[in-house]
Design a protein around this motif. Structure first.
Motif, PDB file in Angstrom:
ATOM      1  N   GLU A  56       0.823  -1.195   0.000  1.00 43.02           N
ATOM      2  CA  GLU A  56       0.000   0.000   0.000  1.00 43.02           C
ATOM      3  C   GLU A  56       0.861   1.250   0.000  1.00 43.02           C
ATOM      4  O   GLU A  56       1.968   1.278   0.542  1.00 43.02           O
ATOM      5  CB  GLU A  56      -0.931   0.001   1.215  1.00 43.02           C
ATOM      6  N   LEU A  61      -3.942   0.965  -2.982  1.00 38.83           N
ATOM      7  CA  LEU A  61      -4.575   0.322  -1.839  1.00 38.83           C
ATOM      8  C   LEU A  61      -4.444  -1.193  -1.994  1.00 38.83           C
ATOM      9  O   LEU A  61      -4.850  -1.754  -3.010  1.00 38.83           O
ATOM     10  CB  LEU A  61      -6.055   0.692  -1.754  1.00 38.83           C
ATOM     11  N   SER A  62      -3.884  -1.842  -0.997  1.00 43.84           N
ATOM     12  CA  SER A  62      -3.772  -3.289  -1.038  1.00 43.84           C
ATOM     13  C   SER A  62      -5.154  -3.921  -0.854  1.00 43.84           C
ATOM     14  O   SER A  62      -6.094  -3.285  -0.374  1.00 43.84           O
ATOM     15  CB  SER A  62      -2.835  -3.779   0.062  1.00 43.84           C
ATOM     16  N   GLN A  65      -5.941  -3.710   2.810  1.00 47.55           N
ATOM     17  CA  GLN A  65      -6.416  -2.398   3.240  1.00 47.55           C
ATOM     18  C   GLN A  65      -7.864  -2.163   2.811  1.00 47.55           C
ATOM     19  O   GLN A  65      -8.664  -1.606   3.570  1.00 47.55           O
ATOM     20  CB  GLN A  65      -5.505  -1.317   2.646  1.00 47.55           C
TER      21      GLN A  65
END
Length: 248
Positions: A56, A61-62, A65
């Motif tokens: 991230e 954004l992972s 996340q």
């Protein structure tokens, strides 16, 4: 005058996001299976999927996340399989390549190979492992030390392969840390032993496989958290998606 409108982006639903998380875990497990069948090149695919799941930044954004935001939970601590129990000690005194997320296959016999291939770590039954806050686990603990020059965390190891060495992109130039390992130019671990006949035998670690073995171990740690904590929690807080009643 450019009259084109910027295409809007539509948020994913909880069901869509959870479905994608299961897909990424499937990709990760499949790549691990190929790696375990002795095709170590699949470490690049493992690294790429780990990046999707965990990396991230301000502009990225992972999956982890996104799941946190959609399902509103506290990020769990991650299991740490490190052979040194956390950070690599005495880093400023080491003049060879060290790695805490792999072990060496060492068979001491007169006719045994003198090259020690690094092997990924696995979770042993009935053994308790420490856990770390995600940011500590991901980007603070050192897991590879290249002499006294470079230190790699889990995040640096994953992104080094995923971003520059064939996961998602092949850079025309390698970072020195990558070149030192891939070209076997850094000093490897050496073990000098005495055979029953009194002769000495020297074993040398195969450092060009350390990155792959480390990434495979990070996959073990990541799969454990997603399959045992993150995905089960999200599944119970989401309307069942079609075909997802049994994720297996």
């Amino acid at each position: 005058m450019d009259t084109k409108l910027k295409e809007p982006k539509i948020p994913r639903t909880k069901e869509e996001l959870l479905s994608e998380a299961y897909t990424q875990i499937k990709f990760l497990k499949n790549a691990c299976a190929y790696y375990d069948a002795d095709d170590l090149d699949y470490a690049k695919q493992i690294a790429l999927t780990l990046r999707v799941l965990l990396y991230e930044s301000k502009h990225s954004l992972s999956v982890l996340q996104q799941l946190e935001r959609q399902f509103v939970f506290d990020r769990p601590d991650f299991i740490d399989l490190s052979t040194v129990g956390g950070d690599l000690p005495n880093k400023e005194q080491t003049n060879f390549v060290r790695a805490s997320l792999c072990k060496y296959q060492f068979i001491h016999q007169p006719d045994s190979p003198q090259v020690l291939p690094p092997m990924p770590l696995s979770i042993e039954k009935n053994r308790r492992y420490p856990t770390r806050a995600f940011q500590t686990w991901w980007n603070r603990l050192s897991v590879i030390l290249i002499e006294q020059r470079y230190t790699l965390t889990r995040m640096k190891t994953v992104t080094l392969i995923a971003d520059t060495d064939g996961g998602a992109h092949v850079d025309p130039k390698m970072l020195e840390s990558l070149a030192l390992i891939k070209r076997k130019e850094a000093r490897p671990l050496k073990i000098l032993t005495t055979l029953p006949n009194g002769q000495n035998k020297k074993y040398v670690a195969q450092i060009d496989q350390i990155l792959a073995a480390t990434i495979r171990t990070i996959a073990v740690e990541t799969l454990f958290q997603f399959e045992n904590k993150i995905l089960p929690y999200c599944q119970t807080h989401c309307r069942p998606r079609k075909g997802a009643e049994n994720p297996e």
